[in-house]
Enzyme design. Structure first.
Site, PDB file in Angstrom:
ATOM      1  N   HIS A   9      19.681  60.660  51.247  1.00  0.00           N
ATOM      2  CA  HIS A   9      20.882  59.935  51.793  1.00  0.00           C
ATOM      3  C   HIS A   9      22.071  60.577  50.980  1.00  0.00           C
ATOM      4  CE1 HIS A   9      17.041  57.294  51.175  1.00  0.00           C
ATOM      5  NE2 HIS A   9      17.418  57.209  52.363  1.00  0.00           N
ATOM      6  N   GLY A  25      32.223  48.930  51.318  1.00  0.00           N
ATOM      7  CA  GLY A  25      31.078  48.977  52.720  1.00  0.00           C
ATOM      8  C   GLY A  25      31.609  49.952  53.578  1.00  0.00           C
ATOM      9  N   ARG A  29      37.213  53.455  54.559  1.00  0.00           N
ATOM     10  CA  ARG A  29      37.920  52.718  53.470  1.00  0.00           C
ATOM     11  C   ARG A  29      37.819  53.640  52.238  1.00  0.00           C
ATOM     12  NH1 ARG A  29      35.938  47.152  52.152  1.00  0.00           N
ATOM     13  NH2 ARG A  29      36.646  46.896  54.311  1.00  0.00           N
ATOM     14  N   ARG A  48      24.903  61.030  56.981  1.00  0.00           N
ATOM     15  CA  ARG A  48      25.159  59.551  58.035  1.00  0.00           C
ATOM     16  C   ARG A  48      26.564  59.107  57.803  1.00  0.00           C
ATOM     17  NH1 ARG A  48      19.851  56.984  58.465  1.00  0.00           N
ATOM     18  NH2 ARG A  48      18.004  58.397  57.586  1.00  0.00           N
ATOM     19  N   ARG A  92      31.923  46.979  43.494  1.00  0.00           N
ATOM     20  CA  ARG A  92      31.867  46.714  45.011  1.00  0.00           C
ATOM     21  C   ARG A  92      33.074  46.365  45.166  1.00  0.00           C
ATOM     22  NH1 ARG A  92      31.091  45.140  49.887  1.00  0.00           N
ATOM     23  NH2 ARG A  92      30.754  43.172  50.694  1.00  0.00           N
ATOM     24  N   ILE A  93      33.801  46.679  46.230  1.00  0.00           N
ATOM     25  CA  ILE A  93      35.150  46.315  46.737  1.00  0.00           C
ATOM     26  C   ILE A  93      35.030  46.197  48.325  1.00  0.00           C
ATOM     27  CG2 ILE A  93      36.839  47.219  45.153  1.00  0.00           C
ATOM     28  CD1 ILE A  93      37.211  49.643  46.527  1.00  0.00           C
ATOM     29  N   SER A  95      34.453  42.895  51.807  1.00  0.00           N
ATOM     30  CA  SER A  95      35.144  41.888  52.353  1.00  0.00           C
ATOM     31  C   SER A  95      34.160  40.813  52.720  1.00  0.00           C
ATOM     32  CB  SER A  95      35.253  42.256  53.867  1.00  0.00           C
ATOM     33  OG  SER A  95      34.195  42.769  54.617  1.00  0.00           O
ATOM     34  N   MET A 185      27.214  40.543  52.325  1.00  0.00           N
ATOM     35  CA  MET A 185      26.031  40.868  52.547  1.00  0.00           C
ATOM     36  C   MET A 185      25.342  41.948  51.763  1.00  0.00           C
ATOM     37  SD  MET A 185      26.318  40.906  56.765  1.00  0.00           S
ATOM     38  CE  MET A 185      24.396  41.068  56.884  1.00  0.00           C
ATOM     39  N   GLU A 186      26.029  42.224  50.887  1.00  0.00           N
ATOM     40  CA  GLU A 186      25.732  43.527  49.733  1.00  0.00           C
ATOM     41  C   GLU A 186      25.290  43.195  48.476  1.00  0.00           C
ATOM     42  OE1 GLU A 186      27.247  44.855  53.322  1.00  0.00           O
ATOM     43  OE2 GLU A 186      28.283  43.929  51.868  1.00  0.00           O
ATOM     44  N   SER A 208      38.149  38.168  54.548  1.00  0.00           N
ATOM     45  CA  SER A 208      38.619  38.855  55.895  1.00  0.00           C
ATOM     46  C   SER A 208      38.212  37.711  57.044  1.00  0.00           C
ATOM     47  CB  SER A 208      37.967  40.141  56.152  1.00  0.00           C
ATOM     48  OG  SER A 208      36.316  40.012  56.094  1.00  0.00           O
ATOM     49  N   ASP A 209      37.542  36.740  56.736  1.00  0.00           N
ATOM     50  CA  ASP A 209      36.870  35.714  57.449  1.00  0.00           C
ATOM     51  C   ASP A 209      36.911  34.369  57.219  1.00  0.00           C
ATOM     52  OD1 ASP A 209      35.468  37.806  59.879  1.00  0.00           O
ATOM     53  OD2 ASP A 209      35.344  38.490  58.041  1.00  0.00           O
ATOM     54  N   ARG A 222      41.011  45.088  58.229  1.00  0.00           N
ATOM     55  CA  ARG A 222      39.810  44.951  57.137  1.00  0.00           C
ATOM     56  C   ARG A 222      40.008  46.319  56.447  1.00  0.00           C
ATOM     57  NH1 ARG A 222      35.442  41.217  58.399  1.00  0.00           N
ATOM     58  NH2 ARG A 222      35.887  40.358  60.273  1.00  0.00           N
TER      59      ARG A 222
END
Length: 240
Positions: A9, A25, A29, A48, A92-93, A95, A185-186, A208-209, A222
């Site tokens: 990876h 993510g 960005r 990827r 981690r930066i 949303s 989600m991470e 963001s939401d 975003r």
């Protein structure tokens, strides 16, 4: 793995990645940060389209690499950074979607602890419930920077979910009762990987939401409008 010449990876050779890595993510960005904030930049990964860069910010060597979306993707990339490439700290930066009514679009949240509906933690075969948390010294450093920059933020518990398009918003209402600030989600895989490897991690988010209100930022917004979070993370990184 002293002779590491890449993984399935990540094409980086050992030594090409700094001791501290910022992880958005979104790969674009990561590119935005490298292009606009780092000097003497080298791209070490494009596999990827998970872009990874190493450069200098105010004289300190820093890397920025995308994590992709979701617990499994963060689990793969952060595991390899910690265990194969010798990375010591990851910020981690990302949303997140607000759960707390006190949050609005653009607000910053720092995850002191993580709840989850994921099965990720089961791999450790622990005889009870485990609550992964962010590194306290990293939290202190980031909040100090945000204070200096006069940027508002909240520190607290967040919810890492396996599901983006949930059949029912009632789940978020249940987490809201426990004063969980937001959903993302991470972070559960990042925090678990850091703790298991004896390393350090911190997640910070820009809201963001507003999923309980059906309000969201556009995709371009975003990627480009999280300036306060990105600049705070970079400034904190040079103090760690």
């Amino acid at each position: 793995m002293s002779e590491l010449k890449g993984t399935p990876h990540n094409s980086a050779v050992k030594g090409e990645i700094a001791d501290i890595v910022l992880m958005p993510g979104d790969p674009l960005r990561a590119k935005l940060i490298a292009d606009n904030y780092l000097e003497n930049v080298v791209c070490y990964n494009t596999i990827r389209n998970i872009f990874g860069y190493t450069g200098e910010y105010k004289g300190k060597r820093i890397s920025v690499q995308a994590s992709g979306m979701g617990i499994p993707s963060m689990g793969i990339y952060s595991y390899e950074l910690f265990n194969h490439y010798g990375v010591e700290k990851i910020i981690r930066i990302g949303s997140a979607g607000a759960i707390s009514e006190e949050l609005k679009l653009g607000d910053i949240v720092i995850a002191s602890g993580v709840c989850t509906d994921s099965n990720y933690i089961s791999q450790y075969r622990l005889p009870g419930l485990f609550t992964p948390s962010g590194d306290y010294e990293m939290i202190k450093t980031v909040t100090s920077v945000l204070d200096e920059q006069n940027v508002d933020y909240k520190v607290g518990t967040v919810f890492t979910s396996d599901v983006f398009y949930n059949e029912s918003m009632s789940d978020l209402e249940d987490w809201k009762k426990m004063n969980v600030l937001c959903v993302e989600m991470e972070s559960v895989s990042l925090y678990c990987n850091a703790i298991r490897a004896g390393k350090k991690a911190l997640s910070m988010f820009t809201i963001s939401d507003l999923p309980l209100e059906g309000v969201s930022m556009e995709a371009d917004e975003r990627r480009t409008s999280f300036t306060n979070m990105m600049e705070a993370a970079l400034e904190a990184a040079i103090r760690m």
